[in-house]
Structures are given as C-alpha cells and as structure tokens.
Design a protein around this motif. Structure first.
Motif, PDB file in Angstrom:
ATOM      1  N   ALA A  27       0.805  -1.222   0.000  1.00  0.00           N
ATOM      2  CA  ALA A  27       0.000   0.000   0.000  1.00  0.00           C
ATOM      3  C   ALA A  27       0.840   1.276   0.000  1.00  0.00           C
ATOM      4  N   ASN A  28       2.048   1.192   0.562  1.00  0.00           N
ATOM      5  CA  ASN A  28       2.920   2.369   0.581  1.00  0.00           C
ATOM      6  C   ASN A  28       4.379   1.916   0.604  1.00  0.00           C
ATOM      7  N   LEU A  29       5.274   2.877   0.493  1.00  0.00           N
ATOM      8  CA  LEU A  29       6.707   2.594   0.436  1.00  0.00           C
ATOM      9  C   LEU A  29       7.188   1.869   1.689  1.00  0.00           C
ATOM     10  N   THR A  30       6.759   2.310   2.847  1.00  0.00           N
ATOM     11  CA  THR A  30       7.190   1.691   4.095  1.00  0.00           C
ATOM     12  C   THR A  30       6.809   0.223   4.138  1.00  0.00           C
ATOM     13  N   GLU A  31       5.593  -0.094   3.767  1.00  0.00           N
ATOM     14  CA  GLU A  31       5.150  -1.490   3.788  1.00  0.00           C
ATOM     15  C   GLU A  31       5.908  -2.339   2.766  1.00  0.00           C
ATOM     16  N   THR A  32       6.217  -1.761   1.624  1.00  0.00           N
ATOM     17  CA  THR A  32       6.988  -2.499   0.611  1.00  0.00           C
ATOM     18  C   THR A  32       8.385  -2.801   1.133  1.00  0.00           C
ATOM     19  N   VAL A  33       9.044  -1.793   1.696  1.00  0.00           N
ATOM     20  CA  VAL A  33      10.397  -1.993   2.210  1.00  0.00           C
ATOM     21  C   VAL A  33      10.370  -2.959   3.393  1.00  0.00           C
ATOM     22  N   LYS A  34       9.370  -2.834   4.243  1.00  0.00           N
ATOM     23  CA  LYS A  34       9.242  -3.713   5.414  1.00  0.00           C
ATOM     24  C   LYS A  34       9.039  -5.172   4.986  1.00  0.00           C
ATOM     25  N   SER A  35       8.481  -5.385   3.831  1.00  0.00           N
ATOM     26  CA  SER A  35       8.225  -6.729   3.306  1.00  0.00           C
ATOM     27  C   SER A  35       9.348  -7.214   2.398  1.00  0.00           C
ATOM     28  N   TYR A  36      10.530  -6.666   2.578  1.00  0.00           N
ATOM     29  CA  TYR A  36      11.661  -6.950   1.682  1.00  0.00           C
ATOM     30  C   TYR A  36      11.922  -8.441   1.508  1.00  0.00           C
ATOM     31  N   ARG A  37      11.675  -9.247   2.521  1.00  0.00           N
ATOM     32  CA  ARG A  37      11.933 -10.698   2.431  1.00  0.00           C
ATOM     33  C   ARG A  37      11.111 -11.367   1.315  1.00  0.00           C
ATOM     34  N   GLU A  38       9.932 -10.818   1.074  1.00  0.00           N
ATOM     35  CA  GLU A  38       9.058 -11.381   0.037  1.00  0.00           C
ATOM     36  C   GLU A  38       9.663 -11.237  -1.363  1.00  0.00           C
ATOM     37  N   TYR A  39      10.540 -10.253  -1.533  1.00  0.00           N
ATOM     38  CA  TYR A  39      11.076  -9.951  -2.857  1.00  0.00           C
ATOM     39  C   TYR A  39      12.460 -10.547  -3.104  1.00  0.00           C
ATOM     40  N   PHE A  57      13.673   7.633   8.404  1.00  0.00           N
ATOM     41  CA  PHE A  57      14.676   6.770   9.035  1.00  0.00           C
ATOM     42  C   PHE A  57      14.543   6.789  10.550  1.00  0.00           C
ATOM     43  N   LYS A  58      14.235   7.924  11.137  1.00  0.00           N
ATOM     44  CA  LYS A  58      14.076   8.021  12.589  1.00  0.00           C
ATOM     45  C   LYS A  58      12.832   7.283  13.068  1.00  0.00           C
ATOM     46  N   LYS A  59      11.790   7.265  12.251  1.00  0.00           N
ATOM     47  CA  LYS A  59      10.548   6.570  12.618  1.00  0.00           C
ATOM     48  C   LYS A  59      10.634   5.064  12.372  1.00  0.00           C
ATOM     49  N   ASN A  60      11.553   4.644  11.546  1.00  0.00           N
ATOM     50  CA  ASN A  60      11.640   3.241  11.141  1.00  0.00           C
ATOM     51  C   ASN A  60      13.020   2.676  11.470  1.00  0.00           C
ATOM     52  N   LEU A  61      13.298   2.577  12.741  1.00  0.00           N
ATOM     53  CA  LEU A  61      14.608   2.103  13.205  1.00  0.00           C
ATOM     54  C   LEU A  61      14.912   0.671  12.767  1.00  0.00           C
ATOM     55  N   TRP A  62      13.888  -0.114  12.507  1.00  0.00           N
ATOM     56  CA  TRP A  62      14.075  -1.489  12.040  1.00  0.00           C
ATOM     57  C   TRP A  62      14.875  -1.528  10.746  1.00  0.00           C
ATOM     58  N   PHE A  63      14.765  -0.468   9.927  1.00  0.00           N
ATOM     59  CA  PHE A  63      15.473  -0.443   8.656  1.00  0.00           C
ATOM     60  C   PHE A  63      16.987  -0.496   8.883  1.00  0.00           C
ATOM     61  N   GLU A  64      17.468   0.348   9.768  1.00  0.00           N
ATOM     62  CA  GLU A  64      18.901   0.400  10.075  1.00  0.00           C
ATOM     63  C   GLU A  64      19.376  -0.872  10.778  1.00  0.00           C
ATOM     64  N   GLU A  65      18.511  -1.450  11.575  1.00  0.00           N
ATOM     65  CA  GLU A  65      18.872  -2.641  12.353  1.00  0.00           C
ATOM     66  C   GLU A  65      18.814  -3.922  11.524  1.00  0.00           C
ATOM     67  N   GLU A  66      17.914  -3.965  10.572  1.00  0.00           N
ATOM     68  CA  GLU A  66      17.630  -5.200   9.843  1.00  0.00           C
ATOM     69  C   GLU A  66      18.087  -5.179   8.386  1.00  0.00           C
ATOM     70  N   VAL A  67      17.655  -4.165   7.670  1.00  0.00           N
ATOM     71  CA  VAL A  67      17.862  -4.127   6.221  1.00  0.00           C
ATOM     72  C   VAL A  67      19.283  -3.719   5.852  1.00  0.00           C
ATOM     73  N   VAL A  68      19.822  -2.707   6.507  1.00  0.00           N
ATOM     74  CA  VAL A  68      21.164  -2.239   6.176  1.00  0.00           C
ATOM     75  C   VAL A  68      22.206  -3.342   6.381  1.00  0.00           C
ATOM     76  N   PRO A  69      22.193  -4.079   7.511  1.00  0.00           N
ATOM     77  CA  PRO A  69      23.158  -5.178   7.651  1.00  0.00           C
ATOM     78  C   PRO A  69      22.997  -6.257   6.572  1.00  0.00           C
ATOM     79  N   LEU A  70      21.761  -6.540   6.195  1.00  0.00           N
ATOM     80  CA  LEU A  70      21.524  -7.520   5.130  1.00  0.00           C
ATOM     81  C   LEU A  70      22.127  -7.034   3.821  1.00  0.00           C
ATOM     82  N   LEU A  71      21.920  -5.784   3.499  1.00  0.00           N
ATOM     83  CA  LEU A  71      22.463  -5.214   2.270  1.00  0.00           C
ATOM     84  C   LEU A  71      23.986  -5.278   2.288  1.00  0.00           C
ATOM     85  N   ARG A  72      24.582  -4.917   3.399  1.00  0.00           N
ATOM     86  CA  ARG A  72      26.042  -4.987   3.514  1.00  0.00           C
ATOM     87  C   ARG A  72      26.545  -6.414   3.325  1.00  0.00           C
TER      88      ARG A  72
END
Length: 81
Positions: A27-39, A57-72
């Motif tokens: 439905a929105n960018l946040t939900e798409t990024v949050k569902s990154y595992r599906e893609y 980024f400040k509202k979505n701390l999970w991104f820095e904790e979860e997605v950034v390490p995966l990308l690295r």
C-alpha cells in the motif's frame, strides 16, 4: 541480456519499486520496504537515502537494524565471489 549474471536488483524509492514489482508493491513505500523478504533473492526494495527522508529513518529504526546489515552482507558476498 548484456548483464546475464545479475543476482540482486536494488530498488531505490517507490518509482523503481512500482516499475519492477508492479502489483506486488504494498500500500505504501514503508510497507513495501518492510516486506523486503518477500522480494528476495531477486529484488531488495530500499528507501531513497535522501536527506529529506531523515524523518522516515528516525521513525523506522528497524530499517537500520535489519535491512542495512543484510544489504552490507549481500554486497560483501558478491564482491568476494
């Protein structure tokens, strides 16, 4: 066809996500990024790293904790293979 060994396509921002994911976007960018595992393993949707997105980024701390390490980890793996 000129790049046959692409293992991961990083989708930065909603326009690229809508283009490549089509009706699979959420439905929105946040939900798409949050569902990154599906893609994965083909796509990894990300938020554009613009200074204008600092509030996101400040509202979505999970991104820095979860997605950034995966990308690295993925990039490190591709560089070492």
């Amino acid at each position: 066809e000129n790049l046959p060994y692409i293992e991961l396509i990083i989708l930065i921002g909603q326009y690229s996500q809508k283009f490549y994911l089509g009706d699979k976007v959420k439905a929105n960018l946040t939900e798409t990024v949050k569902s990154y595992r599906e893609y994965l393993p083909k796509y990894l949707p990300l938020v554009h790293p613009s200074p204008r997105n600092q509030i996101w980024f400040k509202k979505n701390l999970w991104f820095e904790e979860e997605v950034v390490p995966l990308l690295r980890e993925k990039i490190r793996g591709y560089l070492n293979s």
